[in-house]
Design an enzyme around this catalytic site. Sequence first.
Site, short mmCIF file in Angstrom:
data_model
loop_
_atom_site.label_atom_id
_atom_site.label_comp_id
_atom_site.label_asym_id
_atom_site.label_seq_id
_atom_site.Cartn_x
_atom_site.Cartn_y
_atom_site.Cartn_z
N SER A 44 0.83 -1.20 0.00
CA SER A 44 0.00 0.00 0.00
C SER A 44 0.87 1.25 0.00
O SER A 44 1.64 1.47 -0.93
CB SER A 44 -0.96 -0.04 1.19
OG SER A 44 -1.95 0.96 1.05
N ASP A 90 -9.82 -4.02 -5.22
CA ASP A 90 -9.13 -2.85 -4.69
C ASP A 90 -9.45 -1.64 -5.57
O ASP A 90 -9.20 -1.67 -6.78
CB ASP A 90 -7.62 -3.11 -4.68
CG ASP A 90 -6.82 -1.96 -4.09
OD1 ASP A 90 -7.40 -0.92 -3.74
OD2 ASP A 90 -5.58 -2.11 -3.99
N HIS A 105 -8.16 -4.58 -0.85
CA HIS A 105 -6.91 -3.90 -0.56
C HIS A 105 -6.36 -4.36 0.80
O HIS A 105 -7.07 -4.38 1.79
CB HIS A 105 -7.12 -2.38 -0.53
CG HIS A 105 -5.85 -1.61 -0.37
ND1 HIS A 105 -5.03 -1.32 -1.44
CD2 HIS A 105 -5.25 -1.08 0.73
CE1 HIS A 105 -3.98 -0.63 -1.00
NE2 HIS A 105 -4.09 -0.49 0.32
#
Length: 332
Positions: free
Chosen positions: A170, A278, A308
């Site tokens: 991320s 995501d 995600h």
Amino acid sequence: MSDQNLETMSIDPNVDPYGYLGMVRNSDGSITRLQKPLVPIDTSNDLSHLVVTKDITINSSKNTWARIILPRELLYSTTSTPKLPLVIYFHGGGFIVATVDSPSFQGLYASIASEIPAVVVSIEYRQAPEHRLPAAYDDCMEALHWIKNKPDELLSNHADFSKCFLMGTSAGGNVVYHVGLRAAESWDNLKPLEIKGLILNQPFFGGNERTQSEVRLSNDKVLPPIISDIMWDLGLPKGVDRDHEYSNPMVGIESNPNLLDQVKLLGWKMLVTGCDGDPLIDRQVDLVKVLKELGVQVEGSFTQGFYHGSEIIDPLKAKEFSLLVKELIRHF
């Protein structure tokens, strides 16, 4: 952990985004942190017994530090063992939440260290908005120089500095990209640390204009666009928008077509992962496409389903991701 488990989280990010992040926004634009965000964790497959860890200070004035994670069998082996690849990991959290010590990351560390196997060093960098970008990039570059000087015997005895990989999830994937560009330009000053690849796991990128996946998943329960907007608002330098190069890599590439030349010259390989659950997937796919057009050695691995950050929540996804990275590393 299933999508249904995620649906039962007590705070809906689309209804109370700041509460979801464990904070409140004050009238002057500052934030007050109330608690750690509620992140579901599956502890049914605890891998902590497979590794040993050690925490070391990097820069006490900045409160930056690192956690070294090694396969337990390596440390307690009675026979001589070869040094293992070095994976330098940057955690996620949108630059504003989470730390190296967040419980949700521990299973991924253990999976990477034991499955590849590898020596993992997870870096703690300063958070925004107290320390806006590029503070995180600066801290992580400082960490690379700290590592190259081998300040701890666990690294000097067990890590192969000639097989180093930068990895992040991320926001950590965003850090890998930007720190990787810096490291490529100063590669000679990082010796004996030799970076071979950049691994961007569901990297956190943004932009002013919504992508199709962001529109499609506007009510996502994990990272809806409203949460990303807040993270960028708090993380980017004051006075800039989401089309800043820190957020939108296309801006940097368009303004400097030679931006990736040194990465290509060094022969570094890049891996970008993502999934169609995501909201960020369109940005990740577009980055891979542009990098390929520029001649960068990059592979995109995009799967169906999940969400995600699934690798830090679901042990099976963590193992699947670790095996994907193992396949990349074995070529070196």
